[in-house]
Design a protein around this motif. Structure first.
Motif, mmCIF file in Angstrom:
data_model
loop_
_atom_site.group_PDB
_atom_site.id
_atom_site.type_symbol
_atom_site.label_atom_id
_atom_site.label_comp_id
_atom_site.label_asym_id
_atom_site.label_seq_id
_atom_site.Cartn_x
_atom_site.Cartn_y
_atom_site.Cartn_z
ATOM 1 N N SER A 74 -76.567 -41.176 -14.523
ATOM 2 C CA SER A 74 -76.836 -42.221 -13.538
ATOM 3 C C SER A 74 -77.405 -43.436 -14.261
ATOM 4 O O SER A 74 -78.142 -43.288 -15.244
ATOM 5 C CB SER A 74 -77.843 -41.703 -12.515
ATOM 6 O OG SER A 74 -78.414 -42.776 -11.808
ATOM 7 N N PHE A 130 -67.511 -33.544 -12.977
ATOM 8 C CA PHE A 130 -68.894 -33.057 -12.950
ATOM 9 C C PHE A 130 -69.773 -33.883 -13.891
ATOM 10 O O PHE A 130 -70.898 -34.266 -13.544
ATOM 11 C CB PHE A 130 -68.915 -31.577 -13.343
ATOM 12 C CG PHE A 130 -70.248 -30.905 -13.177
ATOM 13 C CD1 PHE A 130 -70.670 -30.471 -11.925
ATOM 14 C CD2 PHE A 130 -71.083 -30.688 -14.267
ATOM 15 C CE1 PHE A 130 -71.902 -29.843 -11.761
ATOM 16 C CE2 PHE A 130 -72.315 -30.067 -14.116
ATOM 17 C CZ PHE A 130 -72.727 -29.639 -12.860
ATOM 18 N N HIS A 167 -79.011 -34.916 -9.261
ATOM 19 C CA HIS A 167 -77.804 -34.082 -9.185
ATOM 20 C C HIS A 167 -78.166 -32.621 -9.480
ATOM 21 O O HIS A 167 -77.740 -31.704 -8.769
ATOM 22 C CB HIS A 167 -76.796 -34.624 -10.203
ATOM 23 C CG HIS A 167 -75.572 -33.808 -10.412
ATOM 24 N ND1 HIS A 167 -74.564 -33.723 -9.490
ATOM 25 C CD2 HIS A 167 -75.183 -33.036 -11.448
ATOM 26 C CE1 HIS A 167 -73.608 -32.938 -9.954
ATOM 27 N NE2 HIS A 167 -73.955 -32.506 -11.138
ATOM 28 N N ASN A 185 -78.930 -37.450 -14.642
ATOM 29 C CA ASN A 185 -79.128 -37.629 -13.204
ATOM 30 C C ASN A 185 -79.842 -36.374 -12.669
ATOM 31 O O ASN A 185 -79.193 -35.424 -12.222
ATOM 32 C CB ASN A 185 -77.768 -37.839 -12.532
ATOM 33 C CG ASN A 185 -77.878 -38.031 -11.039
ATOM 34 O OD1 ASN A 185 -78.967 -38.021 -10.482
ATOM 35 N ND2 ASN A 185 -76.736 -38.202 -10.397
ATOM 36 N N TRP A 220 -69.498 -37.000 -14.920
ATOM 37 C CA TRP A 220 -69.870 -38.351 -14.431
ATOM 38 C C TRP A 220 -71.086 -38.261 -13.516
ATOM 39 O O TRP A 220 -71.956 -39.120 -13.532
ATOM 40 C CB TRP A 220 -68.710 -39.026 -13.687
ATOM 41 C CG TRP A 220 -67.400 -39.046 -14.411
ATOM 42 C CD1 TRP A 220 -66.164 -38.735 -13.897
ATOM 43 C CD2 TRP A 220 -67.158 -39.413 -15.789
ATOM 44 N NE1 TRP A 220 -65.200 -38.862 -14.861
ATOM 45 C CE2 TRP A 220 -65.767 -39.276 -16.018
ATOM 46 C CE3 TRP A 220 -67.977 -39.834 -16.842
ATOM 47 C CZ2 TRP A 220 -65.177 -39.540 -17.265
ATOM 48 C CZ3 TRP A 220 -67.401 -40.101 -18.082
ATOM 49 C CH2 TRP A 220 -66.028 -39.949 -18.279
ATOM 50 N N ASN A 221 -71.146 -37.188 -12.731
ATOM 51 C CA ASN A 221 -72.257 -37.045 -11.793
ATOM 52 C C ASN A 221 -73.537 -36.554 -12.454
ATOM 53 O O ASN A 221 -74.596 -36.554 -11.823
ATOM 54 C CB ASN A 221 -71.857 -36.109 -10.646
ATOM 55 C CG ASN A 221 -70.939 -36.810 -9.661
ATOM 56 O OD1 ASN A 221 -71.336 -37.771 -9.018
ATOM 57 N ND2 ASN A 221 -69.696 -36.362 -9.574
ATOM 58 N N CYS A 222 -73.431 -36.102 -13.684
ATOM 59 C CA CYS A 222 -74.619 -35.677 -14.434
ATOM 60 C C CYS A 222 -75.376 -36.869 -15.010
ATOM 61 O O CYS A 222 -76.446 -36.708 -15.592
ATOM 62 C CB CYS A 222 -74.232 -34.737 -15.572
ATOM 63 S SG CYS A 222 -73.726 -33.107 -15.002
ATOM 64 N N PRO A 261 -68.844 -42.528 -10.075
ATOM 65 C CA PRO A 261 -69.885 -42.724 -9.060
ATOM 66 C C PRO A 261 -70.719 -43.992 -9.294
ATOM 67 O O PRO A 261 -71.736 -44.192 -8.620
ATOM 68 C CB PRO A 261 -70.738 -41.457 -9.188
ATOM 69 C CG PRO A 261 -70.479 -40.945 -10.553
ATOM 70 C CD PRO A 261 -69.106 -41.391 -10.956
ATOM 71 N N TYR A 262 -70.325 -44.813 -10.261
ATOM 72 C CA TYR A 262 -71.024 -46.083 -10.572
ATOM 73 C C TYR A 262 -70.001 -46.979 -11.263
ATOM 74 O O TYR A 262 -68.909 -46.519 -11.616
ATOM 75 C CB TYR A 262 -72.241 -45.842 -11.486
ATOM 76 C CG TYR A 262 -72.040 -44.683 -12.447
ATOM 77 C CD1 TYR A 262 -71.178 -44.787 -13.543
ATOM 78 C CD2 TYR A 262 -72.668 -43.454 -12.231
ATOM 79 C CE1 TYR A 262 -70.962 -43.715 -14.387
ATOM 80 C CE2 TYR A 262 -72.446 -42.368 -13.066
ATOM 81 C CZ TYR A 262 -71.595 -42.514 -14.143
ATOM 82 O OH TYR A 262 -71.354 -41.441 -14.963
#
Ligand code: MN3
Length: 201
Positions: free
Chosen positions: A87, A81, A191, A188, A83-85, A9-10
């Motif tokens: 930022s 999951f 999230h 994050n 990766w989204n935790c 996601p980044y």
């Protein structure tokens, strides 16, 4: 349709200096990719080709003959999951809703961090530290290998990968330093807030 490796996601270097692009390249581009590829190989031409990743995890959890499928499916889900935790704008303070939820369970956000760090540090060998919803409240557990709250029908809110491949290039054997950076620089919170707000508890 075979499963695909989700994009980060980044950018690969976006979490530096906390997590280097070298770590992300190997962790996402090699480890995560390999779990997805092994899963696709294992379910080819079976009924599992037509169900979601979450369903595969539920159907194969604790089934001895299907342990290899569970491991690949759960690791594929856990990494996406994870990766989204994190930022590049992570860390800082959670939303007031998340703060209230954590304070109810642990006494304060700092007490949550302390308990999460202890779980992450106490996991012997490979595994994950998890924050999840249990009976309407927050709970922390360390789980070995590919285990995930999903296999128990619970809702994950946050995870930190404590397999050595998650931190060894950047932190060598200092898992505690990695977990400290995760908790204070990378989480994050948006999230966590999004998942919590989707619950009807
Ligand atoms: Mn990993």
């Amino acid at each position: 349709m075979p499963f695909e490796l989700p994009e980060l996601p980044y950018a690969e270097n976006a979490l530096a200096p906390h997590i280097s692009s070298d770590t992300m390249a190997v962790h996402h581009g090699k480890h995560h990719r390999s779990y997805v590829e092994k899963l696709n190989d294992a379910i080819a031409d079976s009924d599992l080709e037509r169900v979601s990743l979450e369903e595969i995890i539920q159907k194969t959890a604790n089934v001895e003959d299907l342990q290899h499928i569970f491991n690949s499916a759960a690791q594929a889900w856990n990494h996406a999951f994870f990766w989204n935790c994190m930022s590049p704008a992570g860390g800082g303070q959670p939303s007031s809703a998340v703060e209230a939820f954590l304070t109810d369970g642990f006494g304060s956000v700092d007490a949550f961090k302390k308990e999460f760090a202890e779980a992450a540090g106490g996991q012997f060998g490979s595994g994950w530290a998890w924050l999840y919803i249990s009976n309407g409240g927050p709970k922390i557990s360390a789980m070995p290998n590919a285990e995930t709250p999903l296999m128990h029908g619970l809702t994950p809110l946050l995870t930190c990968d404590v397999w050595e491949h998650a931190y060894y290039l950047d932190y060598q054997n200092r898992r505690g330093d990695f977990v400290d950076v995760f908790l204070n620089k990378l989480i994050n919170w948006d999230h966590v807030d999004r998942i919590l707000s989707e619950q009807d508890n």
